[in-house]
Design an enzyme around this catalytic site. Structure first.
Site, PDB file in Angstrom:
ATOM      1  N   ILE A  82       0.834  -1.197   0.000  1.00 34.16           N
ATOM      2  CA  ILE A  82       0.000   0.000   0.000  1.00 34.16           C
ATOM      3  C   ILE A  82       0.869   1.248   0.000  1.00 34.16           C
ATOM      4  O   ILE A  82       1.676   1.472   0.911  1.00 34.16           O
ATOM      5  CB  ILE A  82      -0.946   0.023   1.207  1.00 34.16           C
ATOM      6  N   LYS A  83       0.685   2.067  -1.012  1.00 37.33           N
ATOM      7  CA  LYS A  83       1.461   3.294  -1.160  1.00 37.33           C
ATOM      8  C   LYS A  83       0.683   4.444  -0.527  1.00 37.33           C
ATOM      9  O   LYS A  83      -0.445   4.741  -0.932  1.00 37.33           O
ATOM     10  CB  LYS A  83       1.714   3.550  -2.642  1.00 37.33           C
ATOM     11  N   LEU A  84       1.313   5.060   0.459  1.00 35.10           N
ATOM     12  CA  LEU A  84       0.684   6.134   1.229  1.00 35.10           C
ATOM     13  C   LEU A  84       1.510   7.408   1.125  1.00 35.10           C
ATOM     14  O   LEU A  84       2.742   7.351   1.073  1.00 35.10           O
ATOM     15  CB  LEU A  84       0.575   5.745   2.708  1.00 35.10           C
TER      16      LEU A  84
END
Length: 214
Positions: A82-84
């Site tokens: 997950i890219k945050l």
């Protein structure tokens, strides 16, 4: 050093993965939009090609929204990361996801302090954007070196993922200072193979071989 390809183009992913050097894929909303298909379908297709980490980015700006997207993306495949964004809300989401053993990639990192915050929150990867720093007169690779020193000081397990790589010297410099991962555009990946002496040497070998058969 791990190599990720930074693209949403399935043909580029298939071709580069065939070379045996690709360990994973990073995407972002711009790359997904360029392909004209929804993110879930794209990530599903990538997971059928590459057996490695696949970064999929949330687009919400608040932590509840990020987390909702994150859980949906994580269900697509076990390799999804997950890219945050590096924001306060992004850190809230990172903290919760880390506690649930969901891998994260903190993006848009431009300072060592930001990388330190991400590591403290258990991020799997932190992505310093070296090309964009170069664009404003700073030295992007120096940031990689600073983060490396800090992470080594405290034995953080967070990996340094060098992003916004514009040319082959960027990659070489990141490797020299110890970046764990580099995410590289297809164009630059192709350039890594090239050297004029390799080309001319191969041409000479083939010419000499042909002459020997006469």
């Amino acid at each position: 050093m791990e190599f990720f390809i930074d693209t949403g183009n399935l043909e580029e992913i298939k071709e580069s993965y065939r070379w045996g050097i690709i360990d994973g894929v990073t995407t972002n909303p711009s790359l997904v939009a360029k392909e004209g298909i929804d993110q879930r379908s794209l990530i599903t297709s990538i997971s059928e090609i590459v057996d490695g980490p696949i970064s999929a980015e949330v687009i919400s700006t608040d932590a509840p929204g990020m987390l909702k997207e994150a859980y949906e993306l994580a269900e697509i495949h076990k390799n999804v990361v997950i890219k945050l964004p590096m924001t306060k809300e992004g850190m809230v989401a990172c903290h919760e996801l880390s506690q649930k053993d969901i891998k994260t990639n903190i993006t848009l990192v431009f300072s060592a302090n930001q990388a330190l915050l991400a590591a403290k929150n258990g991020a799997t990867y932190v992505s310093p954007f070296i090309g964009r720093l170069d664009d404003i007169g700073q030295t992007g690779v120096q940031l990689i070196a600073e983060i490396k020193d800090i992470f080594d000081n405290y034995a953080f397990q967070t990996k340094i993922l060098a992003a916004s790589i514009r040319h082959v010297d960027h990659l070489k410099s990141c490797a020299l200072v110890g970046a764990d991962v580099a995410t590289i555009p297809y164009k630059v990946l192709n350039q890594l193979f090239m050297h004029p002496l390799t080309t001319s040497g191969l041409e000479q070998f083939l010419k000499d071989h042909a002459n020997s058969l006469k």
